[in-house]
Design an enzyme around this catalytic site. Structure first.
Site, mmCIF file in Angstrom:
data_model
loop_
_atom_site.group_PDB
_atom_site.id
_atom_site.type_symbol
_atom_site.label_atom_id
_atom_site.label_comp_id
_atom_site.label_asym_id
_atom_site.label_seq_id
_atom_site.Cartn_x
_atom_site.Cartn_y
_atom_site.Cartn_z
ATOM 1 N N HIS A 24 46.591 47.539 42.559
ATOM 2 C CA HIS A 24 48.087 47.434 41.914
ATOM 3 C C HIS A 24 48.803 45.949 42.261
ATOM 4 C CE1 HIS A 24 48.984 52.002 42.488
ATOM 5 N NE2 HIS A 24 47.737 51.828 42.241
ATOM 6 N N ASP A 127 56.226 49.417 42.650
ATOM 7 C CA ASP A 127 55.112 50.352 42.525
ATOM 8 C C ASP A 127 55.744 51.925 42.477
ATOM 9 O OD1 ASP A 127 52.453 50.939 42.125
ATOM 10 O OD2 ASP A 127 51.981 49.352 43.617
ATOM 11 N N HIS A 362 33.403 51.700 37.210
ATOM 12 C CA HIS A 362 34.005 53.068 37.871
ATOM 13 C C HIS A 362 35.115 53.567 37.290
ATOM 14 C CE1 HIS A 362 36.508 50.182 39.413
ATOM 15 N NE2 HIS A 362 37.279 50.915 40.157
#
Ligand code: UDP
Length: 492
Positions: A24, A127, A362
């Site tokens: 983030h 965020d 991933h």
């Protein structure tokens, strides 16, 4: 609508508040730099972070500031949640301390509120978990934007799955496939074991989901790190149901060979090593900033990469590297063909290197966006949270990758996934790269996406236009006076 020009002495002071995860923090700093660079006369960007996280983004901010753009860092203290000094994000905390990081996110509300009241920015970009900033922005009479570092496909999927959460929780077997309801385009199914935990069990996220959602719907707009050509039908649907205004501004990372220290102290030796390898020959293996592997899995991966006979560059997190198991002689046997980076790789520069042919990932959103932007096809090995959903975008929709393994139990839940055996890894990697394997088709598709990503951020591209529309909307909002949040009241 053409924007009023702002006097450069009265630039819009935009505050950017990332939460405590590198996936983030890094794109939020990139976004701040992009906005400051896109409209230097109108935007002054300030990234509001805790001290150790400030150090992580310092190279990016310093480079942008050195280019003459108005970008700053403002620090606030990391909440006292019992973590060692200097540990301020998921990537730096041990797995058993992750809950402390989530608690720090909650506790930062009491720090953010007085800080924002004191500094009174002209806009807040914050965020997703910082739901309270919609209320503070309303009190200050300025716009708040929710920033999503994760793309639209996984967000829509999670939103829609949340509506059938009671059915999912009620049960059935972990292998039961769940079809994502109300999704545009082809049907996407995901077994219960691969869904993010909050959709299956109660956890910190399931408790705060409705509050975050209400805050997002009430705020001025939502900014997403994606580009429209990557996930067009999902962007259209997202704009319709999930945001008052949406801005698709990615990829916010600037692919750059000089970005060696983006997000961490990047190992530059691996770039020199890559330069000794043939074009498109190396398989880059990296699982992001915070996922952990068991010792057994690390061992199987070591053996699998060895048996694949492909050149590889493998990044092992420094706290996992103590447990690197390799049979006697492994390092000698792979010497020259394989390189292990312990710690932090300069991922953007690695992906931009012409020797890199594929990426075992991933499926963290930043990683897949960075792979698509660099034109590198991927082998998917999702581990946690929305990564299994991202995998479906990569393999079933955007078609620039294939799965590493389908052979046994995959699971998002800690300790429930079967170990992926060395033979399967070797087979997947060698099979993908061999002539006539899936590489050619997926690489062609990845190259096409890279061209579109580049076009999106270049002048008059879709992301370029959305960044400018965002600034125009801000200028307009300032001219028209205080902003009132819409939708359901946020539960504070
Ligand atoms: N990254 C990097 N070097 C590393 C590991 C990760 O530069 O050794 C960067 C990567 O380029 C990406 C971010 O860290 O920008 C990881 O974000 P992602 O969403 O892929 O995964 P997360 O870490 O959130 O699971």
């Amino acid at each position: 609508m053409a924007a009023a020009v702002v006097d450069s002495g009265k630039r819009l002071r935009v505050f950017f508040l990332p939460s405590f995860a590198l996936g983030h923090l890094i794109p939020m700093a990139d976004l701040a730099c992009r906005m400051a660079a896109a409209r230097p006369a109108e935007v002054e960007a300030t990234v509001v972070v805790t001290p150790a996280n400030a150090a992580r983004i310092a190279p990016t901010v310093t480079r942008t500031a050195a280019a003459g753009h108005a970008v700053h860092v403002l620090c606030y203290p990391f909440p006292d949640v019992g973590l060692e000094e200097g540990i301020e994000c998921l990537g730096d905390a041990a797995a058993h301390d992750a809950w402390r990081v989530y608690r720090a996110v909650e506790q930062s509300q009491t720090i953010h509120e007085p800080l924002l009241r004191h500094h009174r920015p002209d806009a807040i970009v914050s965020d997703v978990p910082f739901w309270w900033t919609t209320e503070i922005a309303a009190e200050l009479g300025v716009p708040r934007f929710t920033f999503h570092p994760v793309g639209v496909f996984p967000q829509l999927a999670m939103n829609n799955l949340f509506t059938i959460r009671p059915d999912i929780v009620r049960g059935g077997s972990a292998s039961r496939p769940v079809s994502v309801p109300g999704f545009p385009g082809k049907e996407i199914t995901i077994p219960v074991s691969e869904l993010p935990t909050f959709l299956v069990q109660d956890d910190h996220l399931s408790m705060s989901w409705d509050r975050m959602k209400a805050s997002q719907l009430a705020c001025f707009g939502v900014i997403v790190n994606t580009f429209i050509d990557l996930e067009q039908p999902y962007c259209d649907e997202f704009s319709r149901v999930d945001a008052r205004r949406s801005y698709f501004v990615g990829p916010v990372a600037q692919p750059s060979r000089s970005a060696v220290h983006r997000g961490g102290d990047g190992n530059a030796d691996c770039l020199r090593w890559l330069s000794t390898k043939p074009s498109r020959s190396v398989v880059y293996v990296c699982f992001g900033s915070w996922a952990h592997f068991s010792v057994t899995q690390i061992k199987e991966l070591a053996l699998g990469l060895e048996a694949s006979n492909q050149p590889f560059l493998w990044v092992i997190r420094s706290d996992d590297s103590n447990s690197l198991w390799a049979p006697a002689g492994w390092e000698q046997r792979v010497a020259g063909r394989g390189m292990v980076v312990r710690g932090w790789a300069p991922q953007l520069a690695v992906l931009a290197h012409q020797s890199v042919g594929a990426f075992v990932t991933h499926c963290g959103w930043n990683s897949i966006l960075e792979a698509a932007s660099a034109g590198v096809p991927v082998l998917t090995w999702p581990l946690v949270f929305e990564q299994f959903i991202n995998e479906r975008l990569v393999t079933e929709v955007a078609a620039f990758g294939a799965r590493v393994w389908d052979g046994g139990k995959r699971s998002e839940r800690d300790g429930e996934a079967e170990t992926v055996p060395a033979e399967a890894i070797a087979r997947a990697v060698a099979g993908f790269m061999e002539a006539g394997g899936q590489w050619e088709k997926t690489a062609a598709r990845a190259r096409e996406l890279a061209e579109r990503a580049c076009a999106a951020v270049n002048e008059n591209g879709s992301s370029w236009r959305d960044i400018h529309r965002l600034v125009d909307d801000l200028v307009q909002a300032r001219a028209s006076g205080p902003e009132t949040p819409q939708g359901n009241p946020v539960n504070v």
